[in-house]
Write an enzyme that holds these catalytic residues in place. Sequence first.
Site, PDB file in Angstrom:
ATOM      1  N   GLU A  16       2.851  -0.178  -2.917  1.00  0.00           N
ATOM      2  CA  GLU A  16       3.339   1.196  -2.669  1.00  0.00           C
ATOM      3  C   GLU A  16       4.834   1.369  -2.915  1.00  0.00           C
ATOM      4  OE1 GLU A  16       1.941   2.234   1.252  1.00  0.00           O
ATOM      5  OE2 GLU A  16      -0.149   1.869   0.717  1.00  0.00           O
TER       6      GLU A  16
ATOM      7  N   ASN B 212      -0.110  -2.877  -6.259  1.00  0.00           N
ATOM      8  CA  ASN B 212      -1.105  -2.059  -5.566  1.00  0.00           C
ATOM      9  C   ASN B 212      -0.476  -0.749  -5.093  1.00  0.00           C
ATOM     10  OD1 ASN B 212      -3.860  -2.100  -4.371  1.00  0.00           O
ATOM     11  ND2 ASN B 212      -2.788  -2.027  -2.405  1.00  0.00           N
TER      12      ASN B 212
ATOM     13  N   HIS C  54      -7.980   6.095  -2.208  1.00  0.00           N
ATOM     14  CA  HIS C  54      -8.213   6.885  -0.989  1.00  0.00           C
ATOM     15  C   HIS C  54      -8.425   8.331  -1.448  1.00  0.00           C
ATOM     16  CE1 HIS C  54      -7.160   3.600   1.659  1.00  0.00           C
ATOM     17  NE2 HIS C  54      -5.993   3.445   1.072  1.00  0.00           N
TER      18      HIS C  54
ATOM     19  N   GLU D 184      -8.952  -0.099  -1.992  1.00  0.00           N
ATOM     20  CA  GLU D 184      -9.042   0.391  -0.602  1.00  0.00           C
ATOM     21  C   GLU D 184      -9.899   1.651  -0.542  1.00  0.00           C
ATOM     22  OE1 GLU D 184      -5.130   0.825   1.137  1.00  0.00           O
ATOM     23  OE2 GLU D 184      -4.389  -1.019   0.224  1.00  0.00           O
TER      24      GLU D 184
ATOM     25  N   ASP E 253     -12.035   4.799  -0.020  1.00  0.00           N
ATOM     26  CA  ASP E 253     -12.708   5.612   0.992  1.00  0.00           C
ATOM     27  C   ASP E 253     -12.617   7.064   0.516  1.00  0.00           C
ATOM     28  OD1 ASP E 253      -9.994   6.086   1.699  1.00  0.00           O
ATOM     29  OD2 ASP E 253     -10.138   4.856   3.498  1.00  0.00           O
TER      30      ASP E 253
HETATM   31  O1  G3I Z   1      -1.948  -4.068  17.062  1.00  0.00           O
HETATM   32  C1  G3I Z   1      -1.419  -2.910  17.734  1.00  0.00           C
HETATM   33  C2  G3I Z   1      -1.967  -2.817  19.142  1.00  0.00           C
HETATM   34  O2  G3I Z   1      -1.500  -3.906  19.871  1.00  0.00           O
HETATM   35  C3  G3I Z   1      -1.496  -1.508  19.754  1.00  0.00           C
HETATM   36  O3  G3I Z   1      -2.075  -1.358  21.007  1.00  0.00           O
HETATM   37  C4  G3I Z   1      -1.891  -0.335  18.878  1.00  0.00           C
HETATM   38  C5  G3I Z   1      -1.378   0.980  19.425  1.00  0.00           C
HETATM   39  O4  G3I Z   1      -1.051   1.892  18.410  1.00  0.00           O
HETATM   40  O5  G3I Z   1      -1.348  -0.523  17.586  1.00  0.00           O
HETATM   41  C6  G3I Z   1      -1.837  -1.684  16.959  1.00  0.00           C
HETATM   42  O6  G3I Z   1      -1.268  -1.791  15.676  1.00  0.00           O
HETATM   43  C7  G3I Z   1      -1.780  -0.880  14.703  1.00  0.00           C
HETATM   44  C8  G3I Z   1      -2.429  -1.688  13.586  1.00  0.00           C
HETATM   45  O7  G3I Z   1      -2.838  -0.830  12.545  1.00  0.00           O
HETATM   46  C9  G3I Z   1      -3.663  -2.460  14.057  1.00  0.00           C
HETATM   47  O8  G3I Z   1      -4.655  -1.583  14.474  1.00  0.00           O
HETATM   48  C10 G3I Z   1      -0.636  -0.072  14.164  1.00  0.00           C
HETATM   49  O9  G3I Z   1      -0.132   0.794  15.183  1.00  0.00           O
HETATM   50  C11 G3I Z   1      -1.070   0.749  12.980  1.00  0.00           C
HETATM   51  O10 G3I Z   1       0.077   1.366  12.386  1.00  0.00           O
HETATM   52  C12 G3I Z   1      -1.735  -0.139  11.960  1.00  0.00           C
HETATM   53  O11 G3I Z   1      -2.219   0.701  10.930  1.00  0.00           O
HETATM   54  C13 G3I Z   1      -2.530   0.054   9.708  1.00  0.00           C
HETATM   55  C14 G3I Z   1      -1.741   0.703   8.580  1.00  0.00           C
HETATM   56  O12 G3I Z   1      -2.121   0.122   7.349  1.00  0.00           O
HETATM   57  C15 G3I Z   1      -0.247   0.540   8.779  1.00  0.00           C
HETATM   58  O13 G3I Z   1       0.470   0.921   7.647  1.00  0.00           O
HETATM   59  C16 G3I Z   1      -4.014   0.219   9.463  1.00  0.00           C
HETATM   60  O14 G3I Z   1      -4.728  -0.536  10.439  1.00  0.00           O
HETATM   61  C17 G3I Z   1      -4.368  -0.276   8.051  1.00  0.00           C
HETATM   62  O15 G3I Z   1      -5.702   0.087   7.778  1.00  0.00           O
HETATM   63  C18 G3I Z   1      -3.454   0.410   7.047  1.00  0.00           C
HETATM   64  O16 G3I Z   1      -3.766  -0.065   5.767  1.00  0.00           O
HETATM   65  C19 G3I Z   1      -3.055   0.538   4.694  1.00  0.00           C
HETATM   66  C20 G3I Z   1      -2.860  -0.514   3.625  1.00  0.00           C
HETATM   67  O17 G3I Z   1      -2.221  -1.633   4.166  1.00  0.00           O
HETATM   68  C21 G3I Z   1      -2.060   0.039   2.453  1.00  0.00           C
HETATM   69  N1  G3I Z   1      -2.636   1.241   1.932  1.00  0.00           N
HETATM   70  C22 G3I Z   1      -2.940   2.287   2.935  1.00  0.00           C
HETATM   71  C23 G3I Z   1      -3.781   1.727   4.061  1.00  0.00           C
HETATM   72  C24 G3I Z   1      -4.193   2.804   5.041  1.00  0.00           C
HETATM   73  O18 G3I Z   1      -3.082   3.347   5.693  1.00  0.00           O
END
Ligand code: G3I
Length: 300
Positions: free
Chosen positions: A127, A167, A204, A233, A235
């Site tokens: 990105e 990516n 996406h 990715e 969806d």
């Molecule tokens: O692990 C903590 C947890 O301890 C806490 O209680 C909770 C409360 O918000 O947050 C948890 O962390 C989160 C993490 O996912 C695990 O669930 C983060 O806040 C959250 O920001 C994070 O989001 C991820 C996101 O990337 C961050 O940029 C998504 O799971 C993940 O699916 C997403 O994936 C991205 C790809 O890497 C790149 N392309 C887009 C894609 C979708 O956004």
Amino acid sequence: GTTLKAAAERSGRYFGAAMGRDRLNDQGFLTIANREFDMMTAVNEMKPDATEPSRGQFSFAAGDAIYNWAVQHGMRLRGHTLAWHAQQPRFWSSLSGSALRQAMIDHINGVMAHYKGKLAYWDVVNEAFAENGSRRNSNLQATGNDWIEAAFRAARAADPSVKLCYNDYNIENWTYAKTQGVYNMIRDFKSRGVPIDCVGLQTHFTGGSSLPGNFQTTLSSFAALGVDVALTEADVTNASASQYQGLTQACMNVPRCVGITTWGIRDSDSWRGSENPLLFDRNSNPKAAYSAVLNALNAA
Ligand code: G3I
């Protein structure tokens, strides 16, 4: 083929999914993953903040847990990701210039050494472009415009066995400025011998008016530069069966489109959960889009 992976393998492709470590305790998820998928991506566990929480202190337990499960079940893995503006180690925020550049290189070396010879692909850079087709502003971009090629050169040296990918999202529409910006960078890299093997199109989708023709043009145009392409990715809003059919068809029509990964398996796994964008519902049942994808894979 009667499963996604079997149908994809008919044409030498893979069908992948993303999973977090928490899914290792989710039997419903694991059952479908094991039956239908032959490629796995860690949702968060191989990102820079996860793998190097403090300088030189690497942390691979979460990523390794996913890696070990996937390999034990006959899957390959995509590494995601080594250099990104988001989900960076906290210590990167106090660095800039050549110090941040060196931290990025050290990170690539440390993580890739751990997974050396084990992964099929690495998303080396994620990105890095803005919607208007120029480079996205970030602390990494501020270290100099050559940060992306520096990352790829370090990555090739660290593990010559893994395919190195760029990516991004919103690069599916061929006429979109961001698509052209990434395309021009890949063309430049190939012309100058910067090591790059593949482009990941996150896919996406919220709308699909350009499917499959325009999307296929994007895939074939990247491929013509001499790189593999993959849908990394995928969806789709409300899991439109026709849009899933179209994106699968576009990949199948491009020989260098090596596979499709969905970002989760069931709607309950998705970061867009309220849009129900995946191939399986919350009760683990395949949706209409599942059949559309399966049929498109089998048509080849
Ligand atoms: O692990 C903590 C947890 O301890 C806490 O209680 C909770 C409360 O918000 O947050 C948890 O962390 C989160 C993490 O996912 C695990 O669930 C983060 O806040 C959250 O920001 C994070 O989001 C991820 C996101 O990337 C961050 O940029 C998504 O799971 C993940 O699916 C997403 O994936 C991205 C790809 O890497 C790149 N392309 C887009 C894609 C979708 O956004």
